[in-house]
Scaffold this motif. Structure first.
Motif, PDB file in Angstrom:
ATOM      1  N   ASN A 568       0.829  -1.213   0.000  1.00 30.77           N
ATOM      2  CA  ASN A 568       0.000   0.000   0.000  1.00 30.77           C
ATOM      3  C   ASN A 568       0.859   1.258   0.000  1.00 30.77           C
ATOM      4  N   ALA A 569       1.898   1.281   0.831  1.00 26.29           N
ATOM      5  CA  ALA A 569       2.780   2.447   0.876  1.00 26.29           C
ATOM      6  C   ALA A 569       3.541   2.604  -0.433  1.00 26.29           C
ATOM      7  N   LEU A 570       3.936   1.494  -1.014  1.00 29.67           N
ATOM      8  CA  LEU A 570       4.664   1.522  -2.284  1.00 29.67           C
ATOM      9  C   LEU A 570       3.807   2.147  -3.381  1.00 29.67           C
ATOM     10  N   VAL A 571       2.575   1.701  -3.493  1.00 29.50           N
ATOM     11  CA  VAL A 571       1.685   2.221  -4.537  1.00 29.50           C
ATOM     12  C   VAL A 571       1.347   3.683  -4.265  1.00 29.50           C
ATOM     13  N   ARG A 572       1.128   4.015  -3.002  1.00 33.59           N
ATOM     14  CA  ARG A 572       0.809   5.407  -2.657  1.00 33.59           C
ATOM     15  C   ARG A 572       1.950   6.344  -3.059  1.00 33.59           C
ATOM     16  N   LYS A 573       3.197   5.932  -2.802  1.00 33.00           N
ATOM     17  CA  LYS A 573       4.338   6.773  -3.177  1.00 33.00           C
ATOM     18  C   LYS A 573       4.471   6.855  -4.702  1.00 33.00           C
ATOM     19  N   ALA A 574       4.313   5.724  -5.391  1.00 35.22           N
ATOM     20  CA  ALA A 574       4.398   5.750  -6.854  1.00 35.22           C
ATOM     21  C   ALA A 574       3.327   6.649  -7.447  1.00 35.22           C
ATOM     22  N   ALA A 575       2.117   6.596  -6.887  1.00 32.72           N
ATOM     23  CA  ALA A 575       1.031   7.440  -7.392  1.00 32.72           C
ATOM     24  C   ALA A 575       1.299   8.909  -7.117  1.00 32.72           C
ATOM     25  N   LEU A 576       1.910   9.220  -5.966  1.00 34.11           N
ATOM     26  CA  LEU A 576       2.251  10.618  -5.678  1.00 34.11           C
ATOM     27  C   LEU A 576       3.278  11.140  -6.667  1.00 34.11           C
ATOM     28  N   LEU A 577       4.369  10.404  -6.851  1.00 35.15           N
ATOM     29  CA  LEU A 577       5.455  10.876  -7.698  1.00 35.15           C
ATOM     30  C   LEU A 577       5.058  10.945  -9.167  1.00 35.15           C
ATOM     31  N   LEU A 578       4.242  10.004  -9.618  1.00 25.10           N
ATOM     32  CA  LEU A 578       3.920   9.930 -11.040  1.00 25.10           C
ATOM     33  C   LEU A 578       2.655  10.703 -11.409  1.00 25.10           C
ATOM     34  N   SER A 579       1.668  10.721 -10.531  1.00 28.53           N
ATOM     35  CA  SER A 579       0.382  11.343 -10.889  1.00 28.53           C
ATOM     36  C   SER A 579      -0.036  12.440  -9.930  1.00 28.53           C
ATOM     37  N   ALA A 580       0.856  12.861  -9.041  1.00 31.90           N
ATOM     38  CA  ALA A 580       0.508  13.843  -8.007  1.00 31.90           C
ATOM     39  C   ALA A 580      -0.651  13.344  -7.155  1.00 31.90           C
ATOM     40  N   GLY A 581      -0.698  12.033  -6.958  1.00 35.96           N
ATOM     41  CA  GLY A 581      -1.748  11.440  -6.144  1.00 35.96           C
ATOM     42  C   GLY A 581      -3.099  11.399  -6.800  1.00 35.96           C
ATOM     43  N   GLN A 582      -3.169  11.591  -8.124  1.00 34.42           N
ATOM     44  CA  GLN A 582      -4.462  11.664  -8.801  1.00 34.42           C
ATOM     45  C   GLN A 582      -5.042  10.288  -9.154  1.00 34.42           C
ATOM     46  N   VAL A 583      -4.270   9.219  -9.006  1.00 40.87           N
ATOM     47  CA  VAL A 583      -4.833   7.875  -9.138  1.00 40.87           C
ATOM     48  C   VAL A 583      -5.741   7.650  -7.935  1.00 40.87           C
ATOM     49  N   PRO A 584      -7.028   7.353  -8.135  1.00 44.41           N
ATOM     50  CA  PRO A 584      -7.967   7.242  -7.013  1.00 44.41           C
ATOM     51  C   PRO A 584      -7.543   6.198  -5.993  1.00 44.41           C
ATOM     52  N   ALA A 585      -7.938   6.427  -4.752  1.00 42.29           N
ATOM     53  CA  ALA A 585      -7.576   5.513  -3.680  1.00 42.29           C
ATOM     54  C   ALA A 585      -8.048   4.102  -3.953  1.00 42.29           C
ATOM     55  N   ALA A 586      -9.243   3.958  -4.532  1.00 43.22           N
ATOM     56  CA  ALA A 586      -9.749   2.614  -4.816  1.00 43.22           C
ATOM     57  C   ALA A 586      -8.877   1.895  -5.832  1.00 43.22           C
ATOM     58  N   THR A 587      -8.410   2.630  -6.812  1.00 44.36           N
ATOM     59  CA  THR A 587      -7.531   2.033  -7.807  1.00 44.36           C
ATOM     60  C   THR A 587      -6.187   1.669  -7.179  1.00 44.36           C
ATOM     61  N   GLN A 588      -5.663   2.559  -6.352  1.00 49.24           N
ATOM     62  CA  GLN A 588      -4.418   2.245  -5.657  1.00 49.24           C
ATOM     63  C   GLN A 588      -4.568   0.971  -4.827  1.00 49.24           C
ATOM     64  N   ALA A 589      -5.704   0.811  -4.179  1.00 47.64           N
ATOM     65  CA  ALA A 589      -5.923  -0.377  -3.357  1.00 47.64           C
ATOM     66  C   ALA A 589      -5.952  -1.639  -4.215  1.00 47.64           C
ATOM     67  N   ARG A 590      -6.541  -1.541  -5.407  1.00 48.88           N
ATOM     68  CA  ARG A 590      -6.592  -2.716  -6.279  1.00 48.88           C
ATOM     69  C   ARG A 590      -5.202  -3.082  -6.783  1.00 48.88           C
ATOM     70  N   ILE A 591      -4.384  -2.046  -7.081  1.00 50.86           N
ATOM     71  CA  ILE A 591      -3.009  -2.333  -7.500  1.00 50.86           C
ATOM     72  C   ILE A 591      -2.248  -3.000  -6.358  1.00 50.86           C
ATOM     73  N   ALA A 592      -2.391  -2.467  -5.142  1.00 50.26           N
ATOM     74  CA  ALA A 592      -1.698  -3.046  -3.993  1.00 50.26           C
ATOM     75  C   ALA A 592      -2.143  -4.482  -3.758  1.00 50.26           C
ATOM     76  N   GLN A 593      -3.420  -4.744  -3.939  1.00 50.29           N
ATOM     77  CA  GLN A 593      -3.923  -6.104  -3.782  1.00 50.29           C
ATOM     78  C   GLN A 593      -3.295  -7.038  -4.807  1.00 50.29           C
ATOM     79  N   ALA A 594      -3.156  -6.568  -6.037  1.00 49.88           N
ATOM     80  CA  ALA A 594      -2.515  -7.384  -7.067  1.00 49.88           C
ATOM     81  C   ALA A 594      -1.063  -7.672  -6.714  1.00 49.88           C
ATOM     82  N   LEU A 595      -0.357  -6.665  -6.205  1.00 47.22           N
ATOM     83  CA  LEU A 595       1.035  -6.869  -5.821  1.00 47.22           C
ATOM     84  C   LEU A 595       1.148  -7.863  -4.671  1.00 47.22           C
TER      85      LEU A 595
END
Length: 630
Positions: A568-595
């Protein structure tokens, strides 16, 4: 490979006008490339990303323009826009958003700097960054300025690609480089069309002109572009001669047409806010006509290479001039210059006028035309912030072009500051506004990835060639436009889309196809995980048998590897650096679940940790909420 439909959850989160059409949605990565990464990504790819159910010193610029930008531009000091003076310091997400509009990347250090200084102060500091190694110097230092029968660099264009990638990935003046890249898509010269000796140096010389003047004055930029031999070759100013009644020869009209249509005025008269003027019958009013083109073409006759500094090389039985002529401004040969009177845009150059005086009159006329400010301003907004700026936004930027606050017209620092500090760029409304934002260009995504995660060429060769192939590479490469009309038109509307129904444009979608979507993902999948394979990175030329062949160009992921055990922290940081945190939280959670489907801990192997980091980066960079920058 077929694109995956856009997820209903993503569609619901964003208004229809900004939803990525099906042709641009994320496609599954090829299982034949980077198997370890593919196995991590495949489990959650559809659910996660759209499928299934869910130079210049401080002070005056070298060309004499004022500093502008910092204190006198619209938006500076306005509550909610300064980020450190009249308003609270920006959050990390706000700082990252600003950085990704102003340059290519938003690293932890860059975010911290913007938060500490505020937008305007940070931007003024970047404006003061000097130009580092020029493109021409880089080519010379790497050995590409020597002509011989073995390497034939005098006939090779590919070193220009290496140079451009090196500049975009490594030079410190990132704001200048971002603006220069934007200008290269307005005042286009394509390496593909430089079919004369030393094409790589012709491209480098043009790139250097854009960098030199990107934060200077538009009038000086216009003159430097006009006299640049790369532009001279590309649009036929070089070698254009006066009329000859005996042979029927007439001055070449190519540059005269494009300098008005594409570089300064546009086809139709504009109001100060960029909207089109109309006559009494409601018709658009043309900016210029055929007579303007033919007469203006007379001004651009008589120009040729400046060979005064040339060295020469013997190649076989031939003598080849050195690359110096490719980077020095063209010179006037008076005997080839037209002396006829020229009347264009309401101005007349008298018969018999000296060539340099005629050129000054022509460029002054273009520069002072009322169309230039809204025409150029709107396109720069499109390249940096949003495809559909409001007329009020365009008007504010055009006003900064017309007067930087100190009575100077054409100050590009003031223009860039006005674009980036404007309430429409900084305001939160754009994050949910259906008409706000732009599709990130593939080459900008690529440079962002590299700058964000420490991309380096171990031997400094940067052998990244032309990446224009949409099926296997990015589908875009700097200074490789297929024509003078750029990779895409500023007014392009994707047909049969909600954008078309709403009367909105989406320029970058002109280069989006099913092939380009899959090609981008497959190319990035390999690059993110493994880096870029290079033949003979220690040599200027390629050599398949060289012992140093390998992945010379790689990222270190220093910002992400410490978080590898926490998906979760990994995806949150990647989303901040790459999209300024604009990837929705639900999408971030699904990516983290896949990882999380493949457990990784701090004691896992380096390969396993890199696999997880690479999968997180790829999945974020495939999401519609990343691809559409707001």
């Amino acid at each position: 490979m077929h694109p995956t439909p856009t997820a209903p959850a993503e569609v619901a989160a964003r208004a229809p006008d900004t939803v990525v059409p099906p042709a641009t949605a994320a496609a599954a990565p090829s299982s034949s490339a980077a198997p370890a990464l593919a196995s991590l990504a495949a489990a959650g790819f559809l659910a996660a990303c759209g499928g299934g159910s869910g130079g210049d010193p401080a002070g005056p610029a070298p060309d004499g323009s004022a500093m502008g930008g910092g204190g006198s531009s619209p938006g500076t000091g306005t509550p909610g826009t300064d980020g450190g003076t009249a308003a609270a310091a920006p959050t990390s997400e706000e700082a990252a958003r600003f950085l990704l509009q102003a340059q290519f990347s938003a690293t932890d250090d860059e975010i911290a700097a913007v938060r500490a200084q505020g937008y305007a102060a940070w931007l003024a500091q970047q404006f003061a960054q000097p130009i580092g190694t020029t493109g021409a110097d880089w080519l010379t230092q790497r050995g590409y300025g020597v002509a011989n029968a073995d390497t034939r660099y005098h006939n090779a264009s590919y070193p220009a690609d290496y140079m451009l990638w090196a500049q975009l990935f490594t030079e410190r003046d990132a704001v200048r480089k971002r603006v220069a890249l934007a200008l290269s898509e307005i005042m286009v010269v394509s390496t593909t069309g430089l079919n004369q000796t030393w094409p790589a140096f012709l491209a480098a010389g043009y790139w250097d002109v854009l960098n030199q003047h990107a934060l200077g004055n538009f009038r000086a930029l216009l003159e430097a572009v006009t006299l640049n031999p790369g532009m001279g070759v590309y649009l036929n100013v070089l070698g254009s001669q006066k009329e000859d009644a005996r042979t029927g020869r007439q001055p070449d009209e190519n540059y005269a047409r494009e300098v008005m249509q594409l570089f300064t005025l546009g086809l139709y008269r504009l109001n100060a806010d960029g909207t089109e003027q109309r006559d009494a019958s409601g018709n658009r009013i043309e900016t210029y006509g055929p007579s303007d083109v033919s007469h203006l073409a007379r001004v651009f006759t008589g120009y040729d290479y400046d060979r005064s500094q040339n060295q020469s090389f013997t190649v076989g039985t031939s003598t080849v001039s050195g690359p110096q002529q490719a980077v020095r401004p063209m010179v006037l040969v008076a005997s080839r210059h037209s002396t006829l009177a020229a009347t264009f845009l309401g101005t007349t150059v008298a018969a018999g006028a000296a060539g340099d005086a005629a050129l000054k009159t022509a460029l002054d006329t273009l520069f002072n035309h009322p169309n230039v400010a809204p025409f150029i301003g709107r396109q720069l907004i499109q390249r940096l912030v949003t495809s559909n700026p409001s007329p009020a936004y365009v008007a504010r930027v055009a006003a900064a072009f017309a007067d930087n606050g100190s009575g100077v017209r054409g100050d590009l620092r003031a223009v860039v500051a006005a674009i980036l500090l404007d309430p429409e760029a900084r305001g939160a409304a754009g994050l949910s506004g259906p008409a706000f934002g732009r599709l990130r260009e593939p080459m900008v995504r690529f440079v962002q990835w590299g700058r964000t995660f420490g991309l380096r060429s171990a031997r400094g060769s940067w052998k990244l060639g032309d990446l224009s192939d949409p099926a296997t590479r990015l589908g875009q490469s700097p200074l490789r436009s297929p024509s003078v009309f750029n990779f895409f038109r500023p007014g392009y509307v994707p047909p049969s889309t909600a954008l078309a129904s709403a009367g909105q444009v989406a320029p970058e979608f002109q280069i989006v196809t099913e092939s380009s979507v899959g090609g981008y993902l497959n190319f990035m999948q390999n690059a993110i995980r493994n880096g870029l394979f290079v033949n003979a990175p220690d040599l200027p030329q390629n050599n398949a048998s060289n012992t140093s062949n390998g992945f010379d160009i790689t990222c270190d992921y220093a910002a992400l590897l410490p978080l590898v055990a926490d998906a979760n922290a990994l995806v949150r940081k990647a989303a901040l650096l790459l999209s300024a945190g604009q990837v929705p939280a639900a999408t971030q959670a699904r990516i983290a679940q896949a990882l999380a489907a493949t457990p990784v801990t701090a004691t896992s192997s380096a390969a396993a940790q890199l696999n997880r980091v690479a999968a997180a980066v790829l999945l974020v960079m495939a999401c519609p909420a990343y691809l559409v920058q707001k």
